[in-house]
Each structure stands twice: as structure tokens, then as C-alpha cells.
Write an enzyme that holds these catalytic residues in place. Sequence first.
Site, PDB file in Angstrom:
ATOM      1  N   THR A  31       0.824  -1.208   0.000  1.00 57.32           N
ATOM      2  CA  THR A  31       0.000   0.000   0.000  1.00 57.32           C
ATOM      3  C   THR A  31       0.861   1.262   0.000  1.00 57.32           C
ATOM      4  O   THR A  31       2.015   1.235   0.436  1.00 57.32           O
ATOM      5  CB  THR A  31      -0.923   0.005   1.224  1.00 57.32           C
ATOM      6  OG1 THR A  31      -0.144  -0.213   2.413  1.00 57.32           O
ATOM      7  CG2 THR A  31      -1.976  -1.088   1.104  1.00 57.32           C
TER       8      THR A  31
ATOM      9  N   MET B 268      -1.255  -0.046   7.475  1.00 59.77           N
ATOM     10  CA  MET B 268      -1.450  -0.785   6.227  1.00 59.77           C
ATOM     11  C   MET B 268      -0.166  -1.491   5.811  1.00 59.77           C
ATOM     12  O   MET B 268      -0.181  -2.625   5.321  1.00 59.77           O
ATOM     13  CB  MET B 268      -1.922   0.161   5.115  1.00 59.77           C
ATOM     14  CG  MET B 268      -3.326   0.698   5.302  1.00 59.77           C
ATOM     15  SD  MET B 268      -4.006   1.462   3.799  1.00 59.77           S
ATOM     16  CE  MET B 268      -2.845   2.812   3.532  1.00 59.77           C
ATOM     17  N   HIS B 269       0.983  -0.820   6.011  1.00 58.23           N
ATOM     18  CA  HIS B 269       2.265  -1.414   5.648  1.00 58.23           C
ATOM     19  C   HIS B 269       2.558  -2.662   6.476  1.00 58.23           C
ATOM     20  O   HIS B 269       3.145  -3.624   5.973  1.00 58.23           O
ATOM     21  CB  HIS B 269       3.388  -0.394   5.825  1.00 58.23           C
ATOM     22  CG  HIS B 269       3.515   0.542   4.672  1.00 58.23           C
ATOM     23  ND1 HIS B 269       4.289   1.685   4.708  1.00 58.23           N
ATOM     24  CD2 HIS B 269       2.975   0.514   3.426  1.00 58.23           C
ATOM     25  CE1 HIS B 269       4.204   2.308   3.547  1.00 58.23           C
ATOM     26  NE2 HIS B 269       3.410   1.621   2.762  1.00 58.23           N
ATOM     27  N   ARG B 270       2.190  -2.640   7.746  1.00 56.28           N
ATOM     28  CA  ARG B 270       2.441  -3.809   8.585  1.00 56.28           C
ATOM     29  C   ARG B 270       1.762  -5.049   8.019  1.00 56.28           C
ATOM     30  O   ARG B 270       2.276  -6.164   8.119  1.00 56.28           O
ATOM     31  CB  ARG B 270       1.930  -3.549   9.999  1.00 56.28           C
ATOM     32  CG  ARG B 270       2.783  -2.570  10.799  1.00 56.28           C
ATOM     33  CD  ARG B 270       2.318  -2.495  12.236  1.00 56.28           C
ATOM     34  NE  ARG B 270       3.086  -1.523  12.994  1.00 56.28           N
ATOM     35  CZ  ARG B 270       2.926  -1.292  14.302  1.00 56.28           C
ATOM     36  NH1 ARG B 270       2.020  -1.992  14.974  1.00 56.28           N
ATOM     37  NH2 ARG B 270       3.667  -0.396  14.923  1.00 56.28           N
TER      38      ARG B 270
END
Length: 255
Positions: free
Chosen positions: A143, A235-237
Site C-alpha cells: 500500500t 497498512m504497511h504492517r
Amino acid sequence: HRGGGGGVGELSAVERREEGVAVVTMIDEAGHNAMTPAFVRALVGALDEVEAWPQLKVLVLAGTDEVFSSGADLTMLSALLDGSIAPAEIVLPKRVLDVPVPVVSAMTGHAIGGGLALGLCADVVIAARESRYGCSFMNMGFTPGMGMTKLLEHVAPPALAHELLLTGEPKRGRWFEARGVFNAVLDRPDVLPRALDVALRIADKPRVSLEILRRTLTLPRRQAFELTHTIESLMHRVSFGLSEVKERIGEMHAP
């Protein structure tokens, strides 16, 4: 003056003009102005230097004729994947938003991903018809970051911004010109001169008034950046943990 790059060569250049206009140029041609740790240090150092100049009234942020900035490099992406750095540590666009005086971005060359985010943190954005501008995050399966989920809506209608974020497709400057997205879209040789002309017209105003107005004008973006940075990190996690994302970035590393 040229800012050093931590022993890896010259990565940024600083030019002070008598009119109170400072030009910071990203000059890592070999690395396509990608956001390596050394590049980030050099650019932050250049920004710190111009901010210490008492006559500063306007900052022009520029890149090479071919590339404004290509965003995070593979080493940075790999570090995000293995967790050795956190997404929240990549705050270069916020550093540009925090420059106290007006900023004009001269995006003569291509600006992709985080590189485009840098340019969009300026108050006036000048682009080139021949160059490409886009959000490549989703092409690698993860994302968007660096505030792009909101920064792009500063210059483009939400529907266009969402299309660019979802497809990851870079568009030529002339595509943006037809949609009235940037302040100006010109032929490459005309981008920096136009940026300098705009900067000069800004620079004849009182410094304190410029600071107050810039602080006010950037408030929505600064607030949005803080909000989106938190959401983007979450979102990155999730997306950086996906096996498909790891495979895509691994394929990019392969010879």
C-alpha cells in the site's frame, strides 16, 4: 555549495541567490535520486543548511533533467520487509512540509512514488510534459506510503488521485496538463526557469508574512500527513507481511 553524501559522493547541491531564493538540487544521477539512507541524510542536511541562511525567503527543490526522484530504493524496501526500519521512520516529505518559507518544486525529470510525494509537499508544483509521474507502490504489492494517500489529493481531484494510487500507472506530464493537475506543465527546458521566476515573484514579500502564510497554507497537508502516516504505517504492517510482496521485491533484486 554541494552537500556531501556520507562518503558515497555528492548527492545534493545548494545554491543561494541574492534575492533570498535558495535552490536545493538532488544530483544523484547514478542512483536516480532514490531515497537511500545516504541520500536522505544529504537532502536533510541541505534543507538544514538553507534554513540557517538568514536571507532565505523561498526554496526551489529540483532534481536532474532526467529524474526528480525515483522514491525508495530496493535496499530501503528490503529493510522495510525485514523490519530493520519502520515505515514511520520515512518522513522526508514531512521535512519538506516543515520548511518555514514557501517551496517551489521544479520536477523536470520523472517523479515516482515517494519522489512524487516530495514534489507535492511544495506550495507550487511545476512539471514537464515529457516526464512521468506516478505512484508505484501497488505495482510492488504494498500500500502507498509517505503520505501519498492524501498528498495526491492536494493537486488532483480525489477520483484521479485514487486511480493513480490503485493502478500504479505513471502518466506523462501532458496527461496531468490536460487535467489541470499541477500549477504548470511545460517542456523540460522551461521547468526550472519557470520555477525560479515564480520564486522571485514570491521573494519580494516580507519574510515574516511569507512564513505565516506558508504555515497556514500547509496546515491541512501537515494535519493530513500526521493522520495518513499513522494509517499508512498500519497498512504497511499488513501488506509488507504478504508473501506475494516479498516475492515481488525479491524478483526485483534478482539479476
